[in-house]
Design a protein around this motif. Structure first.
Motif, PDB file in Angstrom:
ATOM      1  N   GLU A  50       0.823  -1.205   0.000  1.00 40.48           N
ATOM      2  CA  GLU A  50       0.000   0.000   0.000  1.00 40.48           C
ATOM      3  C   GLU A  50       0.863   1.264   0.000  1.00 40.48           C
ATOM      4  O   GLU A  50       1.858   1.356   0.718  1.00 40.48           O
ATOM      5  CB  GLU A  50      -0.885  -0.024   1.248  1.00 40.48           C
ATOM      6  CG  GLU A  50      -1.761   1.170   1.451  1.00 40.48           C
ATOM      7  CD  GLU A  50      -2.519   1.088   2.767  1.00 40.48           C
ATOM      8  OE1 GLU A  50      -3.570   1.728   2.857  1.00 40.48           O
ATOM      9  OE2 GLU A  50      -2.058   0.391   3.700  1.00 40.48           O
ATOM     10  N   LYS A  88       1.282   3.417   6.104  1.00 42.72           N
ATOM     11  CA  LYS A  88       0.977   2.113   6.714  1.00 42.72           C
ATOM     12  C   LYS A  88       1.754   0.977   6.066  1.00 42.72           C
ATOM     13  O   LYS A  88       2.111   0.015   6.730  1.00 42.72           O
ATOM     14  CB  LYS A  88      -0.521   1.832   6.660  1.00 42.72           C
ATOM     15  CG  LYS A  88      -1.318   2.770   7.539  1.00 42.72           C
ATOM     16  CD  LYS A  88      -2.782   2.428   7.503  1.00 42.72           C
ATOM     17  CE  LYS A  88      -3.573   3.403   8.358  1.00 42.72           C
ATOM     18  NZ  LYS A  88      -5.005   3.172   8.260  1.00 42.72           N
ATOM     19  N   ARG A  89       1.963   1.053   4.751  1.00 43.86           N
ATOM     20  CA  ARG A  89       2.780   0.076   4.013  1.00 43.86           C
ATOM     21  C   ARG A  89       2.320  -1.367   4.221  1.00 43.86           C
ATOM     22  O   ARG A  89       3.121  -2.291   4.315  1.00 43.86           O
ATOM     23  CB  ARG A  89       4.258   0.222   4.362  1.00 43.86           C
ATOM     24  CG  ARG A  89       4.837   1.619   4.223  1.00 43.86           C
ATOM     25  CD  ARG A  89       4.900   2.139   2.828  1.00 43.86           C
ATOM     26  NE  ARG A  89       5.797   1.316   2.017  1.00 43.86           N
ATOM     27  CZ  ARG A  89       5.793   1.311   0.703  1.00 43.86           C
ATOM     28  NH1 ARG A  89       4.943   2.060   0.052  1.00 43.86           N
ATOM     29  NH2 ARG A  89       6.612   0.568   0.035  1.00 43.86           N
ATOM     30  N   ARG A  90       1.015  -1.585   4.289  1.00 47.23           N
ATOM     31  CA  ARG A  90       0.481  -2.944   4.439  1.00 47.23           C
ATOM     32  C   ARG A  90       0.530  -3.668   3.096  1.00 47.23           C
ATOM     33  O   ARG A  90       0.481  -3.044   2.045  1.00 47.23           O
ATOM     34  CB  ARG A  90      -0.957  -2.888   4.942  1.00 47.23           C
ATOM     35  CG  ARG A  90      -1.094  -2.204   6.299  1.00 47.23           C
ATOM     36  CD  ARG A  90      -2.530  -2.003   6.699  1.00 47.23           C
ATOM     37  NE  ARG A  90      -3.167  -1.035   5.793  1.00 47.23           N
ATOM     38  CZ  ARG A  90      -4.422  -0.614   5.900  1.00 47.23           C
ATOM     39  NH1 ARG A  90      -5.199  -1.084   6.861  1.00 47.23           N
ATOM     40  NH2 ARG A  90      -4.915   0.252   5.050  1.00 47.23           N
TER      41      ARG A  90
END
Length: 173
Positions: free
Chosen positions: A132, A136-138
């Motif tokens: 993402e 957040k970098r999920r």
């Protein structure tokens, strides 16, 4: 002549199919349901907040979902740089501010974003993952995006049901 949201013929939801067919079919069904809730209304009616105290409008939902399509399918999945038509860092909720909106142009934007989303997902595996954009970098896969988009539309279509009924009494479907 007064512009009105176009009438649509909604494609029935799929009853049988493989996973991809079901996910794409249900997402399209919900996309069309939103448009069905708007069909026949004038630009002013589409801008009418009708469930007090909320300022939520049908046109605001159309604008919001156009940007959600761009965010998940183009910006995140496909890695494209997207120039959002409404969102700005100073006004992240500008999609819901319809005071000066052009409903006909906003419907064209919605249709364009849906088509671009379809293109971004075409030929990709449901198992394809991406990270993402943002802090957040999920990590997600395309399957999750489809399920999330179905959920997003279903929730907002419930809002659209209430708004439309308050505008002119139309219910159902």
């Amino acid at each position: 002549m007064t512009w009105r949201a176009p009438e649509i013929t909604r494609t029935p939801e799929p009853y049988v199919g493989d996973e991809r067919t079901m996910l794409e079919g249900w997402l399209d069904y919900h996309r069309q349901t939103l448009l069905l809730k708007c069909a026949g209304l004038t630009a002013e009616q589409l801008k009418t907040p009708s469930v007090e105290p909320s300022g939520l409008t049908l046109l605001g939902l159309v604008r919001h979902l156009a940007e959600v399509e761009a965010w998940w399918f183009r910006e995140n999945l496909a890695g494209e740089r997207v120039d959002y038509p409404y969102f700005t860092p100073d006004n992240p909720d500008a999609d819901h501010d319809v005071s000066a909106a052009d409903a006909e142009a906003d419907f064209a934007t919605f249709h364009r974003e849906v088509e671009l989303a379809r293109r971004a997902a075409a030929g990709r595996s449901l198992d394809e993952t991406f990270t993402e954009v943002g802090p957040k970098r999920r990590t997600f896969n395309l399957r999750w995006v489809y399920v999330h988009m179905i959920e997003e539309y279903a929730r907002h279509n419930g809002h659209a049901d209430l708004i439309r009924e308050r505008i002119d009494g139309v219910t159902g479907d």
